[in-house]
Scaffold this motif. Structure first.
Motif, PDB file in Angstrom:
ATOM      1  N   LEU A 128      59.317   6.119  -0.345  1.00 42.86           N
ATOM      2  CA  LEU A 128      58.163   6.116   0.553  1.00 42.86           C
ATOM      3  C   LEU A 128      57.673   7.542   0.787  1.00 42.86           C
ATOM      4  O   LEU A 128      56.467   7.812   0.826  1.00 42.86           O
ATOM      5  N   GLN A 129      58.625   8.448   0.915  1.00 38.14           N
ATOM      6  CA  GLN A 129      58.242   9.857   1.110  1.00 38.14           C
ATOM      7  C   GLN A 129      57.435  10.350  -0.084  1.00 38.14           C
ATOM      8  O   GLN A 129      56.432  11.043   0.066  1.00 38.14           O
ATOM      9  N   ALA A 130      57.900   9.963  -1.265  1.00 39.40           N
ATOM     10  CA  ALA A 130      57.184  10.399  -2.474  1.00 39.40           C
ATOM     11  C   ALA A 130      55.791   9.779  -2.496  1.00 39.40           C
ATOM     12  O   ALA A 130      54.800  10.446  -2.826  1.00 39.40           O
ATOM     13  N   ALA A 131      55.707   8.488  -2.115  1.00 35.18           N
ATOM     14  CA  ALA A 131      54.395   7.819  -2.100  1.00 35.18           C
ATOM     15  C   ALA A 131      53.483   8.461  -1.065  1.00 35.18           C
ATOM     16  O   ALA A 131      52.279   8.620  -1.291  1.00 35.18           O
ATOM     17  N   ALA A 132      54.059   8.837   0.080  1.00 34.31           N
ATOM     18  CA  ALA A 132      53.261   9.466   1.138  1.00 34.31           C
ATOM     19  C   ALA A 132      52.606  10.739   0.623  1.00 34.31           C
ATOM     20  O   ALA A 132      51.461  11.041   0.963  1.00 34.31           O
ATOM     21  N   ARG A 133      53.323  11.451  -0.216  1.00 33.04           N
ATOM     22  CA  ARG A 133      52.802  12.745  -0.699  1.00 33.04           C
ATOM     23  C   ARG A 133      51.591  12.571  -1.620  1.00 33.04           C
ATOM     24  O   ARG A 133      50.854  13.511  -1.853  1.00 33.04           O
ATOM     25  N   ARG A 134      51.385  11.357  -2.113  1.00 25.43           N
ATOM     26  CA  ARG A 134      50.216  11.133  -2.983  1.00 25.43           C
ATOM     27  C   ARG A 134      48.965  10.734  -2.186  1.00 25.43           C
ATOM     28  O   ARG A 134      47.890  10.610  -2.736  1.00 25.43           O
ATOM     29  N   LEU A 135      49.173  10.491  -0.905  1.00 23.57           N
ATOM     30  CA  LEU A 135      48.032  10.044  -0.093  1.00 23.57           C
ATOM     31  C   LEU A 135      47.341  11.223   0.596  1.00 23.57           C
ATOM     32  O   LEU A 135      47.980  12.227   0.931  1.00 23.57           O
ATOM     33  N   HIS A 136      46.066  11.047   0.802  1.00 21.27           N
ATOM     34  CA  HIS A 136      45.335  11.977   1.658  1.00 21.27           C
ATOM     35  C   HIS A 136      44.350  11.159   2.485  1.00 21.27           C
ATOM     36  O   HIS A 136      43.618  10.322   1.945  1.00 21.27           O
ATOM     37  N   VAL A 137      44.369  11.389   3.769  1.00 21.36           N
ATOM     38  CA  VAL A 137      43.571  10.572   4.676  1.00 21.36           C
ATOM     39  C   VAL A 137      42.550  11.464   5.377  1.00 21.36           C
ATOM     40  O   VAL A 137      42.877  12.561   5.822  1.00 21.36           O
ATOM     41  N   ILE A 138      41.320  10.961   5.470  1.00 24.77           N
ATOM     42  CA  ILE A 138      40.286  11.679   6.223  1.00 24.77           C
ATOM     43  C   ILE A 138      40.178  11.022   7.600  1.00 24.77           C
ATOM     44  O   ILE A 138      40.024   9.799   7.707  1.00 24.77           O
ATOM     45  N   VAL A 139      40.272  11.842   8.619  1.00 17.28           N
ATOM     46  CA  VAL A 139      40.144  11.358   9.992  1.00 17.28           C
ATOM     47  C   VAL A 139      38.874  11.985  10.569  1.00 17.28           C
ATOM     48  O   VAL A 139      38.667  13.193  10.409  1.00 17.28           O
ATOM     49  N   ILE A 140      38.042  11.182  11.207  1.00 19.14           N
ATOM     50  CA  ILE A 140      36.820  11.741  11.808  1.00 19.14           C
ATOM     51  C   ILE A 140      37.013  11.807  13.322  1.00 19.14           C
ATOM     52  O   ILE A 140      37.137  10.768  13.978  1.00 19.14           O
ATOM     53  N   GLY A 141      37.085  13.012  13.841  1.00 25.52           N
ATOM     54  CA  GLY A 141      37.203  13.198  15.292  1.00 25.52           C
ATOM     55  C   GLY A 141      38.550  13.775  15.698  1.00 25.52           C
ATOM     56  O   GLY A 141      39.605  13.293  15.263  1.00 25.52           O
ATOM     57  N   ALA A 142      38.481  14.830  16.519  1.00 28.20           N
ATOM     58  CA  ALA A 142      39.712  15.462  17.026  1.00 28.20           C
ATOM     59  C   ALA A 142      39.806  15.292  18.534  1.00 28.20           C
ATOM     60  O   ALA A 142      40.161  16.219  19.260  1.00 28.20           O
ATOM     61  N   GLY A 143      39.452  14.099  18.992  1.00 31.51           N
ATOM     62  CA  GLY A 143      39.667  13.766  20.399  1.00 31.51           C
ATOM     63  C   GLY A 143      41.033  13.112  20.557  1.00 31.51           C
ATOM     64  O   GLY A 143      41.903  13.232  19.679  1.00 31.51           O
ATOM     65  N   MET A 144      41.188  12.389  21.653  1.00 30.64           N
ATOM     66  CA  MET A 144      42.492  11.807  21.973  1.00 30.64           C
ATOM     67  C   MET A 144      43.054  10.958  20.820  1.00 30.64           C
ATOM     68  O   MET A 144      44.233  11.098  20.473  1.00 30.64           O
ATOM     69  N   SER A 145      42.218  10.098  20.194  1.00 26.40           N
ATOM     70  CA  SER A 145      42.729   9.210  19.140  1.00 26.40           C
ATOM     71  C   SER A 145      42.948   9.947  17.822  1.00 26.40           C
ATOM     72  O   SER A 145      43.914   9.669  17.104  1.00 26.40           O
ATOM     73  N   GLY A 146      42.041  10.873  17.510  1.00 30.08           N
ATOM     74  CA  GLY A 146      42.168  11.608  16.251  1.00 30.08           C
ATOM     75  C   GLY A 146      43.407  12.493  16.258  1.00 30.08           C
ATOM     76  O   GLY A 146      44.120  12.583  15.248  1.00 30.08           O
ATOM     77  N   LEU A 147      43.672  13.131  17.391  1.00 37.77           N
ATOM     78  CA  LEU A 147      44.861  13.990  17.475  1.00 37.77           C
ATOM     79  C   LEU A 147      46.122  13.138  17.345  1.00 37.77           C
ATOM     80  O   LEU A 147      47.079  13.508  16.647  1.00 37.77           O
ATOM     81  N   LEU A 148      46.103  11.998  18.010  1.00 37.46           N
ATOM     82  CA  LEU A 148      47.246  11.086  17.907  1.00 37.46           C
ATOM     83  C   LEU A 148      47.464  10.671  16.448  1.00 37.46           C
ATOM     84  O   LEU A 148      48.603  10.644  15.957  1.00 37.46           O
ATOM     85  N   THR A 149      46.362  10.386  15.751  1.00 38.67           N
ATOM     86  CA  THR A 149      46.475   9.997  14.339  1.00 38.67           C
ATOM     87  C   THR A 149      47.121  11.126  13.543  1.00 38.67           C
ATOM     88  O   THR A 149      48.011  10.897  12.707  1.00 38.67           O
ATOM     89  N   GLY A 150      46.677  12.357  13.829  1.00 34.94           N
ATOM     90  CA  GLY A 150      47.253  13.510  13.133  1.00 34.94           C
ATOM     91  C   GLY A 150      48.758  13.600  13.358  1.00 34.94           C
ATOM     92  O   GLY A 150      49.534  13.815  12.417  1.00 34.94           O
ATOM     93  N   ILE A 151      49.167  13.395  14.596  1.00 35.96           N
ATOM     94  CA  ILE A 151      50.603  13.490  14.915  1.00 35.96           C
ATOM     95  C   ILE A 151      51.383  12.441  14.123  1.00 35.96           C
ATOM     96  O   ILE A 151      52.412  12.727  13.502  1.00 35.96           O
ATOM     97  N   ARG A 152      50.868  11.225  14.128  1.00 35.69           N
ATOM     98  CA  ARG A 152      51.587  10.136  13.437  1.00 35.69           C
ATOM     99  C   ARG A 152      51.590  10.336  11.920  1.00 35.69           C
ATOM    100  O   ARG A 152      52.602  10.062  11.251  1.00 35.69           O
ATOM    101  N   LEU A 153      50.476  10.814  11.356  1.00 38.53           N
ATOM    102  CA  LEU A 153      50.443  11.024   9.901  1.00 38.53           C
ATOM    103  C   LEU A 153      51.407  12.138   9.514  1.00 38.53           C
ATOM    104  O   LEU A 153      52.091  12.065   8.485  1.00 38.53           O
ATOM    105  N   LYS A 154      51.462  13.140  10.352  1.00 40.35           N
ATOM    106  CA  LYS A 154      52.424  14.228  10.105  1.00 40.35           C
ATOM    107  C   LYS A 154      53.852  13.681  10.105  1.00 40.35           C
ATOM    108  O   LYS A 154      54.660  14.006   9.246  1.00 40.35           O
ATOM    109  N   GLN A 155      54.136  12.835  11.112  1.00 43.71           N
ATOM    110  CA  GLN A 155      55.494  12.263  11.200  1.00 43.71           C
ATOM    111  C   GLN A 155      55.791  11.408   9.973  1.00 43.71           C
ATOM    112  O   GLN A 155      56.928  11.328   9.525  1.00 43.71           O
ATOM    113  N   ALA A 156      54.741  10.771   9.426  1.00 45.57           N
ATOM    114  CA  ALA A 156      54.950   9.919   8.248  1.00 45.57           C
ATOM    115  C   ALA A 156      55.033  10.750   6.962  1.00 45.57           C
ATOM    116  O   ALA A 156      55.503  10.257   5.937  1.00 45.57           O
ATOM    117  N   GLY A 157      54.538  11.979   7.032  1.00 47.21           N
ATOM    118  CA  GLY A 157      54.540  12.806   5.817  1.00 47.21           C
ATOM    119  C   GLY A 157      53.305  12.590   4.958  1.00 47.21           C
ATOM    120  O   GLY A 157      53.296  12.905   3.770  1.00 47.21           O
TER     121      GLY A 157
END
Ligand code: NAP
Length: 648
Positions: A128-157
């Motif tokens: 899964l870690q290897a698969a995660a490294r092949r993904l790239h996600v675009i997030v629109i917005g750095a408010g409360m939800s966007g920052l949370l998304t960033g934190i979770r994506l970071k935790q997922a790798g």
């Protein structure tokens, strides 16, 4: 010899006693403390920190807590954690109510009894870690939800880029800088479940404090390097052949830049595109005019004649702030808001409480739990429509009528000598029809000032020198402020988002935005919306809770892509449609769905497009993990990005 440490007496004096008692159970392992005479009895509204307990029982709780906390501070370890059965008893105890079974796992998760962050993604498995490294996600917005998304994506790798139109992070807390702006949900609940803050200066903190909280989150989770500021997304297009979202954005210097990712997550909120009213003559006004969310601090109000249009949540906060400064204020009210008594709305958090949250294990978590339960589904029954109700348009059922009486009485108490003003301030629509506003008396005090007029005659037009009402009166003004809300139901405007076959999202919606669980919509593979259609809440809970649930689900969808190597997920039309039928039926049973109510919760077709009508626990269970059967999975291999994803 070092002095033994001890709990400050001011902390014991200020404590929320039921939370203190729960913390003492953790510190002592003694479930016998949950005695019948210590069971709290809360008022329906208002302060509840003494649990309605007798002075004698309050003293007993404080004495026992003092012993336990002092022992802990001086090195006594924590006993074994309470059993699940005891925790369930504790929940029922502090809630002051029986907790229905489906809520128990949900509330256990909220409590974080295990000390961990149970909503964090676990992608530790090597493939899964290897698969995660092949993904790239675009997030629109750095408010409360966007920052949370960033934190979770970071935790997922998973690599990601957040595109933010503003020059800084913080979303609504960056944009709304009007005087008096503050959160109207208690802060110890309006904060990420995994980022408690013992330092909130007030129970409902002001905008600068909230902005600081979110910016500290950016720093702590090292998100800044993932955010592209002053980058406003204009268009996104799904490339079916490649299985990629291509995003085009305008950048600071007016240039354009493209981004690509296998998934696109919108985190742009519902309330950030100001809505200016269609009133004749708006452009003719001679002085400065602005919307509350675009506050002009360069326009002095001191000593000026000012007109405010609107009496919603924003005006409710800035009118009391500006009223003492201006020469004269005309407040134009079309519909009054329901006010919910909240005596501690502007109060500081006593130092003692901050100390307890910081130093006493589980005090803060149980306090949050208390707030959560009380504000979660506590009021929902009172805003449900009763079939066959014939008690008039001011309520939707007997419980709602009772709530109406309580809230109306709370208004009359504030203006005992002025029944005309009371009549203007008491809405004719049912409580819960629109968002209730937390009231500690400052609104009515402001309206009663000699230099303030509450104008309820409809506006006819704006003239260069002020506002003309239907009775022909001219209300002179040098500055005009619009507290007229946002383009809420026009989700994701002005972006253009093209899915399969190049179909544009707004055209697909035809003015009636819908999504499955607020997040996915047919024809738009790998597009996920946060705070999307039907995920707003009126009387129950905090929107941060919704975001935490949604982000867990979206990261779960990405995990499905990573695990299967599939190119895309697209919600099945029949799943989406069946869900929306249920949502519409349930919204029609709520006060905000009543036909006599108009609000930003309804779109131009009259459908409630904003609100979640079910209990919070239902959203929590529906979003724990995606059900693969809900999706059409495109098994073609995932694309490789032209640009290698950045390291996480
Ligand atoms: P709002 O609640 O939509 O209020 C808009 C106000 O403008 C209403 O009183 C509305 O009257 C009035 N209005 C609109 N068009 C008008 C017209 N043509 N003529 C006369 N009056 C007109 O907007 P908001 O106050 O900005 O709040 C929006 C939402 O943002 C809130 O519900 C809340 O969810 C969120 N918010 C939260 C906070 C907080 O947490 N502290 C603060 C501010 C906002 P009608 O009711 O008759 O339409």
């Amino acid at each position: 010899m070092t002095q033994p440490k001890s709990v400050p007496e001011e902390a014991l004096a200020a404590a929320h006693l039921p939370a203190l008692l729960m913390a003492t159970v953790h510190l002592t392992g003694d479930a016998g403390l949950l005695a019948e005479d210590a069971r709290p009895v809360y008022p329906l509204m208002g302060d509840a920190s003494d649990g309605g307990l007798s002075a004698e029982v309050q003293q007993r709780i404080r004495d026992r807590a003092r012993l336990a906390i002092n022992a802990y501070l001086n090195g006594a370890g924590l006993p074994n954690p309470p059993s699940e059965a005891t925790v369930r008893r504790m929940m029922t105890f502090i809630a002051g109510a029986e907790i229905p079974d489906p809520y128990v796992p949900f509330l256990l998760e909220e409590l974080h009894i295990s000390g961990e962050d149970p909503r964090a993604p676990d992608w530790s498995e090597p493939t899964l870690q290897a698969a995660a490294r092949r993904l790239h996600v675009i997030v629109i917005g750095a408010g409360m939800s966007g920052l949370l998304t960033g934190i979770r994506l970071k935790q997922a790798g998973v690599a990601f880029t957040i595109l933010e139109k503003n020059a800084e992070a913080g979303g609504t807390w960056f944009e709304n800088v009007y005087p008096g702006c503050r959160v109207d949900n208690p802060n110890h609940m309006y904060s990420y479940s995994f980022e408690p803050n013992h330092d909130f200066p007030q129970f409902y903190s002001t905008q600068p404090v909230l902005l600081d909280y979110f910016q500290r989150i950016v720093a702590k989770h090292d998100l800044r390097r993932h955010i592209r500021f002053e980058t406003e997304v204009e268009e996104a297009r799904f490339d079916e052949a490649q299985g990629l979202w291509r995003v085009s954005a305008r950048t600071a210097g007016g240039g354009r830049e493209s981004f690509e990712g296998q998934a696109l997550i919108t985190a742009v909120g519902q309330l950030n595109r100001p809505r200016l009213p269609q009133i004749d003559g708006c452009d003719d006004f001679a002085g400065p005019s602005f919307h509350s969310a675009r506050w002009r601090h360069d326009v002095p109000l001191d000593g000026k004649r000012v007109a405010v249009i609107g009496t919603g949540a924003s005006a409710f906060q800035f009118v009391p702030e500006i009223a003492p400064k201006v020469a004269h204020l005309s407040v134009f009210q079309r519909t009054p808001p329901w006010m919910i008594p909240g005596p501690n709305y502007h109060d500081d958090v006593p130092e003692g409480i901050k100390w307890l949250i910081q130093h006493v294990p589980f005090y803060g978590r149980w306090y949050r739990f208390f707030l959560f339960w009380r504000l979660t589904d506590g009021l929902t029954e009172a805003v449900k429509a009763e079939p066959g109700w014939n008690g008039g348009p001011g309520a939707v059922g007997a419980a709602n009528a009772m709530l109406r009486e309580m809230l109306a009485a709370a208004v009359r108490i504030q203006v005992p000598d002025d029944p005309d003003l009371a009549a203007k301030l008491i809405p004719d629509y049912p409580p819960g029809g629109k968002r209730g506003l937390v009231d500690n008396g400052v609104w009515v005090q402001a309206l009663r000032r000699d230099n303030v007029d509450l104008v309820t005659t409809p506006i006819r037009r704006i003239r260069p020198e002020g506002v003309e009402t239907a009775d022909g009166a001219l209300h002179e003004a040098e500055v005009l402020i619009f507290g007229t809300g946002f383009e809420a139901s026009n989700f994701l405007v002005p972006m253009r988002i093209h899915g399969r076959g190049g179909v544009e999202l707004h055209e697909a919606w035809g003015g009636d935005a819908r999504a499955y669980l607020g997040m996915t919509t047919p024809g738009f593979p790998n597009l996920f919306m946060l705070y999307g259609p039907n995920t707003n809440i009126v009387v129950n809970g905090s929107i941060i809770f919704f975001s935490e649930c949604s982000v867990r689900y979206v990261v779960g969808c990405l995990k499905l892509l990573a695990e299967t190597g599939a190119r895309s997920l697209e919600v099945r039309r029949e799943v989406h449609d069946a869900f929306n039928v249920r949502v519409d039926a349930e919204n029609a049973r709520m006060a905000w769905g009543a036909p006599q109510v108009t609000s930003w919760y309804k779109n131009s077709l009259g459908r409630v497009s904003q609100n979640w009508p079910f209990p919070l626990v239902d959203y929590w269970s529906a979003t724990k993990a995606p059900d693969p059967a809900d999706f059409i999975v495109d098994g073609a291999p995932q694309p490789t990005l032209a640009l290698a994803p950045e390291p996480v």
